[in-house]
Design an enzyme around this catalytic site. Structure first.
Site, short mmCIF file in Angstrom:
data_model
loop_
_atom_site.label_atom_id
_atom_site.label_comp_id
_atom_site.label_asym_id
_atom_site.label_seq_id
_atom_site.Cartn_x
_atom_site.Cartn_y
_atom_site.Cartn_z
N SER A 236 0.83 -1.20 0.00
CA SER A 236 0.00 0.00 0.00
C SER A 236 0.86 1.26 0.00
CB SER A 236 -0.91 0.04 1.23
OG SER A 236 -1.63 1.25 1.23
N LYS B 272 -4.47 -6.72 3.43
CA LYS B 272 -4.45 -5.57 2.53
C LYS B 272 -5.88 -5.22 2.07
CE LYS B 272 -3.28 -2.30 -0.28
NZ LYS B 272 -3.33 -2.32 -1.68
N HIS C 104 -7.44 -3.41 4.82
CA HIS C 104 -6.84 -2.07 4.80
C HIS C 104 -7.59 -1.19 3.79
CE1 HIS C 104 -4.31 0.80 2.62
NE2 HIS C 104 -3.66 1.02 3.73
N ASN C 105 -7.80 -1.73 2.61
CA ASN C 105 -8.47 -0.93 1.58
C ASN C 105 -9.92 -0.63 1.96
OD1 ASN C 105 -6.06 -1.33 0.26
ND2 ASN C 105 -7.00 -1.71 -1.72
N GLU D 280 -9.84 2.08 4.28
CA GLU D 280 -9.55 3.30 3.49
C GLU D 280 -10.85 3.87 2.89
OE1 GLU D 280 -6.20 2.65 0.74
OE2 GLU D 280 -7.43 3.60 -0.78
P1 NBP Z 1 -1.73 -2.33 -13.58
O1 NBP Z 1 -2.64 -2.96 -12.58
O2 NBP Z 1 -2.22 -1.24 -14.42
O3 NBP Z 1 -1.15 -3.51 -14.51
C1 NBP Z 1 -0.34 -3.22 -15.61
C2 NBP Z 1 0.74 -4.27 -15.74
O4 NBP Z 1 0.14 -5.57 -15.88
C3 NBP Z 1 1.58 -4.05 -17.00
O5 NBP Z 1 2.91 -4.39 -16.70
C4 NBP Z 1 0.96 -5.03 -17.97
O6 NBP Z 1 1.82 -5.42 -19.01
C5 NBP Z 1 0.69 -6.17 -17.06
N1 NBP Z 1 -0.23 -7.16 -17.63
C6 NBP Z 1 -1.52 -7.07 -17.99
BR1 NBP Z 1 -2.52 -5.55 -17.90
N2 NBP Z 1 -2.04 -8.21 -18.46
C7 NBP Z 1 -1.01 -9.07 -18.42
C8 NBP Z 1 -0.90 -10.42 -18.76
N3 NBP Z 1 -1.95 -11.12 -19.22
N4 NBP Z 1 0.30 -11.03 -18.62
C9 NBP Z 1 1.36 -10.34 -18.14
N5 NBP Z 1 1.32 -9.04 -17.78
C10 NBP Z 1 0.14 -8.42 -17.92
O7 NBP Z 1 -0.38 -1.85 -12.85
P2 NBP Z 1 -0.16 -1.07 -11.48
O8 NBP Z 1 -1.13 0.05 -11.31
O9 NBP Z 1 1.29 -0.79 -11.41
O10 NBP Z 1 -0.54 -2.18 -10.37
C11 NBP Z 1 0.14 -3.41 -10.27
C12 NBP Z 1 -0.54 -4.21 -9.17
O11 NBP Z 1 -0.38 -3.49 -7.93
C13 NBP Z 1 -2.04 -4.39 -9.36
O12 NBP Z 1 -2.44 -5.62 -8.82
C14 NBP Z 1 -2.63 -3.27 -8.53
O13 NBP Z 1 -3.95 -3.56 -8.10
C15 NBP Z 1 -1.66 -3.22 -7.37
N6 NBP Z 1 -1.60 -1.93 -6.68
C16 NBP Z 1 -1.69 -0.77 -7.37
C17 NBP Z 1 -1.62 0.44 -6.71
C18 NBP Z 1 -1.69 1.75 -7.46
O14 NBP Z 1 -1.74 2.80 -6.79
N7 NBP Z 1 -1.66 1.75 -8.77
C19 NBP Z 1 -1.45 0.46 -5.32
C20 NBP Z 1 -1.32 -0.75 -4.64
C21 NBP Z 1 -1.41 -1.94 -5.32
P3 NBP Z 1 1.75 -4.69 -20.45
O15 NBP Z 1 2.59 -3.46 -20.29
O16 NBP Z 1 2.33 -5.69 -21.35
O17 NBP Z 1 0.31 -4.38 -20.72
#
Ligand code: NBP
Length: 485
Positions: free
Chosen positions: A132, A187, A190-191, A194
């Site tokens: 988080s 987590k 936590h959400n 939130e």
């Molecule tokens: P995203 O949740 O937007 O995911 C994008 C990533 O997933 C890219 O690297 C993409 O690759 C890859 N991907 C997808 Br879409 N489909 C795929 C597949 N079939 N095989 C392999 N790779 C694949 O990214 P994020 O916002 O950085 O979040 C990552 C994780 O962390 C998520 O589970 C999210 O819920 C969690 N999270 C996010 C936050 C936040 O604030 N954003 C906070 C806490 C936790 P590509 O580039 O090839 O499309």
């Protein structure tokens, strides 16, 4: 390649979270190899944010694996759900017993449990970890909540505890949470919490606004509150948001459509609470309030039909403003109480040993709900690890008593003025239910027995003896045994 020159960890997924976690690991002296399904992003990352760092890139899974130290640590920061399974499918043949896969996404805890079971025959260790703090946390220190195969913890603890934020008493905001999917579950809760915090803050904003405070005045008020028991990241950013003007000199917050989105973790919390019969009313109301907000056009129509209620003019505006802050604090106590009730029920149901004080401590830094208040929760559980309910801890008993009257008058003001406060009012209703020794549920039991012969327990007989009344004189003596809703 000589093992000492190899990377400490691989991170798959170069979206916002993956990139920032990699840079954070690099800052702490770990050598990271980066990979992404769309490999062009690897080059963009190496040429962009990772330029000048020790981060290396890979364009195939094979290349990535060949450059990893043993046991191989592969962290997935891909979209939760199917992408995690697809990535595991591609990895599995390249890994050896003792290697470790870590999923850092917002994963449903049962998915982690399924993946642990799937990888066990191959001897691959699996961790599902909540992370988080969003983009900023990932870069500078998130809260990290790992769970799964405990054998894997020793191999990843140094990396995770180094990159995590520091919370109360300078403790790392990362610790082993326990077995199975508990890291993801914690987590998720936590959400959910939130969601509750954000809803309560938005209701306080609505009440302050109804009293005629300008954005600048409200921003100042949230700043003031941030110097007291409400001190928290969400109160602080609320103050900043309310004071933020666009280039045209107008407040951005006033231009944002009042239709709130959600990505699923609040919903999972509420579903799990229903499964475990836990009354997390503030989180549920926060989720439902987001749903209600999305009926934008219908709400506009309804306002035309029903009009707006006259704002009840308070006898002492400053006093009411102060009361709103107190109501927010009291409601927050209820919301966290409910969140911890859910954690306790889940621990019992799924056989998890959760250290509640440590969970609160992890949440004191790095994450979105970080606050001074969580230090008080940590203290309550450290003092009594078996505490049945936060509302029974001395500190919180006093806090609720001190703020109770202000809470009631704020909710009364909202009700009389027609301002929706589902969070503040449901928190108060929960409190009033919890503190009442005889609720009207006797009537519900009577109704259930009347129409469905569901039976009831009696106050003049020992518990677990069940009685049925032939209410109409027409029913028989047969009682229901299968239906217990
Ligand atoms: P995203 O949740 O937007 O995911 C994008 C990533 O997933 C890219 O690297 C993409 O690759 C890859 N991907 C997808 Br879409 N489909 C795929 C597949 N079939 N095989 C392999 N790779 C694949 O990214 P994020 O916002 O950085 O979040 C990552 C994780 O962390 C998520 O589970 C999210 O819920 C969690 N999270 C996010 C936050 C936040 O604030 N954003 C906070 C806490 C936790 P590509 O580039 O090839 O499309």
């Amino acid at each position: 390649m000589d093992d000492s020159k190899k990377a400490d960890i691989a991170v798959i997924g170069l979206a916002v979270m993956g990139q920032n976690l990699i840079l954070n690991m690099n800052d702490h002296g770990f050598k990271v190899i980066a990979f992404n399904r769309t490999t062009a992003k690897v080059d963009e990352f190496l040429e962009g944010p990772a330029k000048g760092t020790d981060v290396i890139g890979a364009h195939t899974i094979e290349e990535m694996i060949s450059q990893l130290k043993s046991p191989r640590r592969v962290m997935l920061m891909v979209k939760a759900g199917q992408p995690v399974d697809e990535t595991i499918d591609k990895l599995i043949d390249h890994l050896e017993p003792g290697d470790i896969i870590i999923d850092g996404g917002n994963t449903l805890f049962t998915d982690t449990e399924r993946r642990i079971a799937r990888l066990k025959p191959a001897g691959i260790l699996y961790i599902g970890t909540g992370i988080s703090g969003g983009e900023e946390g990932a870069r500078n220190g998130p809260a990290i909540m790992p769970g799964g195969d405990e054998k894997a913890w020793a191999a990843v603890s140094e990396i995770f505890q180094s990159i995590a934020a520091r919370g109360i008493n300078d403790q790392p905001c990362c610790d082993w949470i326990g077995s199975g999917g508990v890291g993801n579950y914690v987590k998720t809760v936590h959400n959910g919490i939130e969601y509750g915090d954000m809803q309560l803050i938005s209701e306080a904003y609505a009440l302050l606004k109804s009293l005629g405070l300008t954005n600048a005045e409200m921003s100042q008020k949230f700043n003031d509150w941030n110097n007291g028991p409400l001190d928290s990241y969400l109160i602080q950013i609320t103050a900043e948001i309310l004071g933020y003007k666009d280039k045209d000199g107008e407040y951005v917050v006033d231009k944002i459509l009042d239709s709130a989105g959600q990505k699923g973790t609040g919903k999972w919390t509420v579903i799990s609470a229903s499964d475990l019969a836990q009354p997390i009313s503030v989180i549920a109301e926060a989720l439902f309030a987001r749903f209600t907000s999305s009926f934008t056009e219908e709400r506009q129509e309804a306002q035309k039909i029903y009009g707006t209620r006259q704002i009840a003019s308070p006898s002492d505006k400053e006093f009411l403003i102060d009361n709103i802050g107190k109501a927010l604090y009291a409601s927050k106590i209820i919301s966290y109480t409910q969140g911890y009730m859910l954690l306790k029920a889940a621990a019992q149901e799924y056989n998890w040993q959760i250290n509640y004080a440590r969970v609160a401590g992890i949440w004191t830094g790095g994450c979105i709900i970080r606050s001074r208040f969580l230090g008080d929760i940590q203290h309550a559980y450290a003092k009594n690890p078996d505490l049945e309910n936060l509302l029974l801890d001395d500190f919180f008993v006093n806090a609720v008593k001190e703020n109770e009257q202000a809470w009631r008058s704020s909710v009364s003001y909202a009700v009389n003025s027609g301002i929706a406060v589902p969070g503040l009012s449901s928190a108060l209703s929960f409190f009033d239910s919890y503190r009442t020794d005889r609720l009207p549920a006797n009537l519900i039991q009577a109704q259930r027995d009347y129409f469905g012969a569901h039976t009831y327990e009696r106050i003049d007989k020992p518990r677990s003896q069940y009685f049925h009344t032939n209410w109409t004189g027409e029913g028989g003596i047969t009682t229901s045994s299968s239906y217990n809703a």
